[in-house]
Design a protein around this motif. Structure first.
Motif, PDB file in Angstrom:
ATOM      1  N   UNK A  24     -12.607  28.604   3.797  1.00  0.00           N
ATOM      2  CA  UNK A  24     -13.083  29.600   4.761  1.00  0.00           C
ATOM      3  C   UNK A  24     -13.885  30.733   4.172  1.00  0.00           C
ATOM      4  N   UNK A  25     -14.437  30.533   2.972  1.00  0.00           N
ATOM      5  CA  UNK A  25     -15.233  31.565   2.317  1.00  0.00           C
ATOM      6  C   UNK A  25     -16.706  31.167   2.395  1.00  0.00           C
ATOM      7  N   UNK A  26     -17.533  32.032   2.947  1.00  0.00           N
ATOM      8  CA  UNK A  26     -18.947  31.723   3.143  1.00  0.00           C
ATOM      9  C   UNK A  26     -19.740  31.942   1.852  1.00  0.00           C
ATOM     10  N   UNK A  27     -20.440  30.913   1.399  1.00  0.00           N
ATOM     11  CA  UNK A  27     -21.320  31.025   0.239  1.00  0.00           C
ATOM     12  C   UNK A  27     -22.739  31.270   0.761  1.00  0.00           C
ATOM     13  N   UNK A  28     -23.234  32.486   0.585  1.00  0.00           N
ATOM     14  CA  UNK A  28     -24.547  32.843   1.141  1.00  0.00           C
ATOM     15  C   UNK A  28     -25.687  32.436   0.219  1.00  0.00           C
ATOM     16  N   UNK A  29     -25.382  32.224  -1.077  1.00  0.00           N
ATOM     17  CA  UNK A  29     -26.394  31.765  -2.026  1.00  0.00           C
ATOM     18  C   UNK A  29     -25.688  31.159  -3.230  1.00  0.00           C
ATOM     19  N   UNK A  41     -28.473  39.046  -4.731  1.00  0.00           N
ATOM     20  CA  UNK A  41     -27.673  40.242  -4.484  1.00  0.00           C
ATOM     21  C   UNK A  41     -28.485  41.324  -3.781  1.00  0.00           C
ATOM     22  N   UNK A  42     -29.807  41.315  -4.013  1.00  0.00           N
ATOM     23  CA  UNK A  42     -30.650  42.260  -3.275  1.00  0.00           C
ATOM     24  C   UNK A  42     -30.801  41.834  -1.816  1.00  0.00           C
ATOM     25  N   UNK A  43     -30.835  40.539  -1.596  1.00  0.00           N
ATOM     26  CA  UNK A  43     -31.098  40.010  -0.258  1.00  0.00           C
ATOM     27  C   UNK A  43     -29.864  40.007   0.631  1.00  0.00           C
ATOM     28  N   UNK A  44     -28.694  39.754   0.039  1.00  0.00           N
ATOM     29  CA  UNK A  44     -27.478  39.573   0.832  1.00  0.00           C
ATOM     30  C   UNK A  44     -26.446  40.658   0.568  1.00  0.00           C
ATOM     31  N   UNK A  45     -25.707  41.014   1.605  1.00  0.00           N
ATOM     32  CA  UNK A  45     -24.521  41.841   1.459  1.00  0.00           C
ATOM     33  C   UNK A  45     -23.357  40.901   1.189  1.00  0.00           C
ATOM     34  N   UNK A  46     -22.777  40.992   0.011  1.00  0.00           N
ATOM     35  CA  UNK A  46     -21.700  40.068  -0.339  1.00  0.00           C
ATOM     36  C   UNK A  46     -20.441  40.826  -0.714  1.00  0.00           C
TER      37      UNK A  46
END
Length: 220
Positions: A24-29, A41-46
């Motif tokens: 259930x953990x979303x991997x954004x990149x 890290x600049x593009x996404x709020x993680x």
């Protein structure tokens, strides 16, 4: 929870992605080099970044440098770094800010799914997690230093568990003592290591850092 993965080996990168998403953990990149990590890290709020220490082009400290730089840009940015070996200098560098939200695991720990997922979540929540093998190596070397002789055997056991990110309740359960006793041991550790009053979480990190600063540099 949103995560960025930085790992140059495509197979492991894909495996980490699948493992995290299965819980259930979303991997954004999921990227393979430090530059791509910085861009992600600049593009996404993680909530946390999972980063391999050794990355292209030299496969030495690129991942570590990228993690430290990310925390400089965003103080306290949660980082869980993965390493093939126990490398004391790297652990010391990561903890040098005195802030939580840091984890250092050996790669073989990923195969222990429950431990790995728990580490990701604890680091994302601002905790500090060190692999037990890393802690054991550091404490074995550090314990030979005279300035650390002030800590009792029980206090070293408590600090070992603190470094692994355990709560006071978990430490009490592991050592079969009361939480009140754990609190007394921790306060004694802070006093013997001459740690000034500060937020509790930061003092826990600084206590571990005090050990690392006494240990010789280099790989274990």
């Amino acid at each position: 929870m949103r995560v960025v993965i930085a790992e140059d080996l495509a197979l492991l990168r894909d495996g980490l992605t699948r493992l995290l998403e299965a819980h259930g953990i979303e991997v954004v990149a999921a990227v393979g080099d430090p530059e791509a990590l910085a861009a992600a890290l600049r593009e996404h709020e993680v909530d946390v970044a999972v980063v391999d220490i050794r990355m292209p082009p030299t496969f030495t400290t690129e991942g570590l440098v990228a993690a430290i730089e990310a925390r400089q840009r965003r103080p306290g940015m949660p980082m869980l770094v993965l390493s093939q070996f126990v490398e004391q200098l790297y652990a010391r560098e990561l903890l040098s800010s005195g802030q939580g939200g840091i984890g250092y695991l050996l790669k073989d720990r990923v195969s222990d799914v429950a431990t790995f997922i728990d580490a990701v979540r604890r680091v994302a929540d601002g905790g500090t997690v060190l692999d037990p093998k890393v802690v054991s190596s550091l404490l074995d070397r550090a314990s030979r230093r005279q300035s650390l002789a002030r800590l009792s055997r029980r206090e070293r056991e408590v600090l070992d568990l603190m470094a692994q990110g355990r709560s006071n309740a978990a430490i009490a359960n592991t050592l079969v003592i009361t939480e009140k006793a754990v609190g007394k041991h921790i306060n004694s550790i802070f006093g013997k290591l001459d740690l000034a009053l500060a937020a509790e979480d930061n003092r826990r990190v600084l206590a571990v850092l005090a050990y690392l600063q006494e240990a010789p540099t280099g790989s274990g």
